[in-house]
Design an enzyme around this catalytic site. Structure first.
Site, PDB file in Angstrom:
ATOM      1  N   CYS A 121       0.811  -1.223   0.000  1.00  0.00           N
ATOM      2  CA  CYS A 121       0.000   0.000   0.000  1.00  0.00           C
ATOM      3  C   CYS A 121       0.844   1.274   0.000  1.00  0.00           C
ATOM      4  CB  CYS A 121      -0.953  -0.016   1.185  1.00  0.00           C
ATOM      5  SG  CYS A 121      -1.921  -1.527   1.247  1.00  0.00           S
ATOM      6  N   HIS A 251      -3.321   6.980   2.117  1.00  0.00           N
ATOM      7  CA  HIS A 251      -3.734   5.655   1.673  1.00  0.00           C
ATOM      8  C   HIS A 251      -5.116   5.357   2.235  1.00  0.00           C
ATOM      9  CE1 HIS A 251      -4.029   1.476   0.993  1.00  0.00           C
ATOM     10  NE2 HIS A 251      -3.725   1.116   2.226  1.00  0.00           N
ATOM     11  N   ASN A 282     -10.078  -0.609  -0.091  1.00  0.00           N
ATOM     12  CA  ASN A 282      -8.627  -0.434  -0.017  1.00  0.00           C
ATOM     13  C   ASN A 282      -8.016  -1.114  -1.241  1.00  0.00           C
ATOM     14  OD1 ASN A 282      -5.893  -0.809   0.427  1.00  0.00           O
ATOM     15  ND2 ASN A 282      -6.096  -1.361   2.583  1.00  0.00           N
TER      16      ASN A 282
HETATM   17  C1  LIG Z   1      -9.861  -4.792  10.264  1.00  0.00           C
HETATM   18  C2  LIG Z   1     -10.453  -3.769  11.194  1.00  0.00           C
HETATM   19  C3  LIG Z   1     -11.515  -2.949  10.475  1.00  0.00           C
HETATM   20  C4  LIG Z   1     -11.138  -4.492  12.354  1.00  0.00           C
HETATM   21  O1  LIG Z   1     -11.678  -3.524  13.236  1.00  0.00           O
HETATM   22  P1  LIG Z   1     -11.345  -3.621  14.777  1.00  0.00           P
HETATM   23  O2  LIG Z   1     -12.102  -2.546  15.406  1.00  0.00           O
HETATM   24  O3  LIG Z   1      -9.858  -3.632  14.947  1.00  0.00           O
HETATM   25  O4  LIG Z   1     -11.958  -5.044  15.117  1.00  0.00           O
HETATM   26  P2  LIG Z   1     -11.432  -6.122  16.154  1.00  0.00           P
HETATM   27  O5  LIG Z   1     -10.681  -7.162  15.408  1.00  0.00           O
HETATM   28  O6  LIG Z   1     -10.759  -5.436  17.293  1.00  0.00           O
HETATM   29  O7  LIG Z   1     -12.791  -6.725  16.647  1.00  0.00           O
HETATM   30  C5  LIG Z   1     -13.740  -5.922  17.397  1.00  0.00           C
HETATM   31  C6  LIG Z   1     -15.023  -6.705  17.528  1.00  0.00           C
HETATM   32  O8  LIG Z   1     -15.654  -6.794  16.235  1.00  0.00           O
HETATM   33  C7  LIG Z   1     -15.877  -8.172  15.908  1.00  0.00           C
HETATM   34  N1  LIG Z   1     -15.652  -8.322  14.472  1.00  0.00           N
HETATM   35  C8  LIG Z   1     -14.494  -8.562  13.832  1.00  0.00           C
HETATM   36  N2  LIG Z   1     -14.714  -8.619  12.503  1.00  0.00           N
HETATM   37  C9  LIG Z   1     -16.018  -8.377  12.321  1.00  0.00           C
HETATM   38  C10 LIG Z   1     -16.831  -8.294  11.177  1.00  0.00           C
HETATM   39  N3  LIG Z   1     -16.356  -8.451   9.925  1.00  0.00           N
HETATM   40  N4  LIG Z   1     -18.143  -8.012  11.353  1.00  0.00           N
HETATM   41  C11 LIG Z   1     -18.660  -7.844  12.577  1.00  0.00           C
HETATM   42  N5  LIG Z   1     -17.953  -7.926  13.702  1.00  0.00           N
HETATM   43  C12 LIG Z   1     -16.636  -8.194  13.577  1.00  0.00           C
HETATM   44  C13 LIG Z   1     -14.870  -8.955  16.706  1.00  0.00           C
HETATM   45  O9  LIG Z   1     -15.328 -10.262  16.924  1.00  0.00           O
HETATM   46  C14 LIG Z   1     -14.808  -8.133  17.985  1.00  0.00           C
HETATM   47  O10 LIG Z   1     -15.929  -8.457  18.771  1.00  0.00           O
HETATM   48  P3  LIG Z   1     -15.822  -8.501  20.385  1.00  0.00           P
HETATM   49  O11 LIG Z   1     -15.505  -7.084  20.797  1.00  0.00           O
HETATM   50  O12 LIG Z   1     -17.191  -8.937  20.800  1.00  0.00           O
HETATM   51  O13 LIG Z   1     -14.726  -9.452  20.695  1.00  0.00           O
HETATM   52  C15 LIG Z   1      -9.383  -2.809  11.765  1.00  0.00           C
HETATM   53  O14 LIG Z   1      -8.554  -3.515  12.660  1.00  0.00           O
HETATM   54  C16 LIG Z   1      -8.536  -2.214  10.715  1.00  0.00           C
HETATM   55  O15 LIG Z   1      -8.993  -1.501   9.837  1.00  0.00           O
HETATM   56  N6  LIG Z   1      -7.211  -2.444  10.773  1.00  0.00           N
HETATM   57  C17 LIG Z   1      -6.297  -1.912   9.810  1.00  0.00           C
HETATM   58  C18 LIG Z   1      -6.398  -2.723   8.579  1.00  0.00           C
HETATM   59  C19 LIG Z   1      -5.708  -2.105   7.441  1.00  0.00           C
HETATM   60  O16 LIG Z   1      -5.737  -0.926   7.264  1.00  0.00           O
HETATM   61  N7  LIG Z   1      -5.103  -2.960   6.648  1.00  0.00           N
HETATM   62  C20 LIG Z   1      -4.473  -2.596   5.468  1.00  0.00           C
HETATM   63  C21 LIG Z   1      -3.270  -1.806   5.759  1.00  0.00           C
HETATM   64  S1  LIG Z   1      -2.624  -1.340   4.283  1.00  0.00           S
END
Ligand SMILES: CC(C)(COP(=O)(O)OP(=O)(O)OC[C@H]1O[C@@H](n2cnc3c(N)ncnc32)[C@H](O)[C@@H]1OP(=O)(O)O)[C@@H](O)C(=O)NCCC(=O)NCCS
Length: 326
Positions: A121, A251, A282
């Site tokens: 990215c 990004h 993304n």
């Molecule tokens: C992927 C991303 C959106 C997940 O969001 P998050 O807030 O970190 O989510 P978490 O993994 O901490 O999970 C939070 C809760 O949501 C739930 N959850 C995870 N994925 C889920 C989904 N697709 N739908 C619904 N709930 C979901 C989890 O089970 C967790 O539940 P809990 O609190 O009851 O345990 C976030 O971490 C993110 O954007 N990270 C950066 C990714 C990125 O930019 N990648 C590319 C870089 S170039």
């Protein structure tokens, strides 16, 4: 006898930018037929409402060609006059030849230097840093850079941690000589100890198909702390204050990451902020040029304005510049 070296130029600039979006719209509703989630959760956590995936006949190659043609046309540079073609991609399906070699043939280029880079990215900002250096050193006059990704092909549609994030597209720019400074210093680097935080399977070990794996929380934390500082460094290196910026084009990874960076940078209200992720997802190396094109096409930003761009992702790698918009 001393070796003769190329005559260096003082400045380079982006002459034109072009984008190509895959044609199949995948809404959050459709996404939730694949993973256990809700459209609201996806939108609230990322800002994504829909993303584009390739349809029959589309590929990272066709998208790269389309974006490159637009960038060439807008820059007024003939394909035959491009000395170097650099494509940043992690989606090419062959180890060799490079995607750049294939696209050069499709564009009817002469005999440019062609190569691909793998900087995920941060790919567009890495390629821009290279293009700027090549032009200023006098090793090339016109460099075509492209970020092209079809991450839907590497997406495990049953993985609720990644499936909703990625989209398919390409963005391109032509970089050439300039009379005035228009690309600031490239602030780039990596976090080698975190090389395994975002990966695509080792093809020797992939069970059926290589898929993306990501530790979402770790990436989020890194992006909202270390990376926000790099954006500040890019401003400082260019001698541009936050209030002098017209546009911020980060990004398109997650709107919450963008919001956090905005707070960290203390950007004033008037700065236009790219939010292309909403309908594009993304698109990795394509996300910055696609978002740039969208701002220019909508009129939210205009040619000649000053923008801060920053890419970051798998590697982990980051790259940022302050640029004059084409
Ligand atoms: C992927 C991303 C959106 C997940 O969001 P998050 O807030 O970190 O989510 P978490 O993994 O901490 O999970 C939070 C809760 O949501 C739930 N959850 C995870 N994925 C889920 C989904 N697709 N739908 C619904 N709930 C979901 C989890 O089970 C967790 O539940 P809990 O609190 O009851 O345990 C976030 O971490 C993110 O954007 N990270 C950066 C990714 C990125 O930019 N990648 C590319 C870089 S170039």
């Amino acid at each position: 006898m001393p070796i003769t070296i190329p005559k260096a130029r003082q400045f380079s600039r982006i002459l034109g930018v072009g984008g190509a979006r895959a044609s199949r719209v995948v809404t959050n509703e459709e996404m939730c037929t694949m993973i256990d989630s809700t459209p609201e959760w996806i939108e609230q956590r990322t800002g994504i409402v829909e993303r584009r995936w390739v349809a029959e006949g589309e590929s990272a190659l066709t998208l790269a060609e389309e974006a490159a043609r637009k960038a060439l046309e807008r820059s007024g540079v003939d394909a035959a006059n491009v000395d170097t073609l650099i494509i940043s991609t992690v989606s090419h399906y062959m180890q060799t030849p490079s995607m750049a070699a294939i696209v050069a043939e499709k564009l009817g280029m002469g005999h440019p230097a062609v190569f691909d880079i793998s900087a995920a990215c941060a790919g567009f900002c890495y390629a821009l840093g290279l293009a700027d250096a090549l032009v200023r050193a006098g090793n090339a006059k016109h460099v075509l850079i492209v970020g092209s990704e079809v991450l839907s092909e590497y997406t495990d549609t049953e993985d609720r941690g990644t499936a909703f994030l990625f989209g398919d597209g390409a963005g391109a720019a032509v970089v050439g000589p300039s009379d005035v400074p228009a690309i600031g210093p490239t602030v780039w680097g990596s976090e080698p100890a975190a090389h395994d935080v975002i990966t695509i399977d080792d093809w020797r070990q992939a069970a059926a198909h290589p898929y993306i794996h990501m530790e979402g929380r770790a990436v989020f934390k890194w992006a909202t702390t270390a990376i926000a500082d790099k954006a500040k460094e890019a401003l400082a290196a260019s001698g541009i204050a936050a209030h002098e910026l017209d546009a911020f084009i980060p990004h398109q990874a997650n709107n919450r990451i963008t919001d956090s960076m905005l707070r960290h940078l203390g950007l004033p209200e008037g700065v236009v902020v790219a939010r292309d992720i909403r309908t594009t997802g993304n698109t990795s190396a394509a996300s910055v040029p696609l978002a740039m094109e969208a701002l220019l096409e909508s009129g939210e930003a205009t040619s000649g304005q000053t923008a801060l761009i920053i890419g970051f992702g798998a590697g982990l790698v980051y790259g940022a510049q302050v640029i004059t918009l084409p």
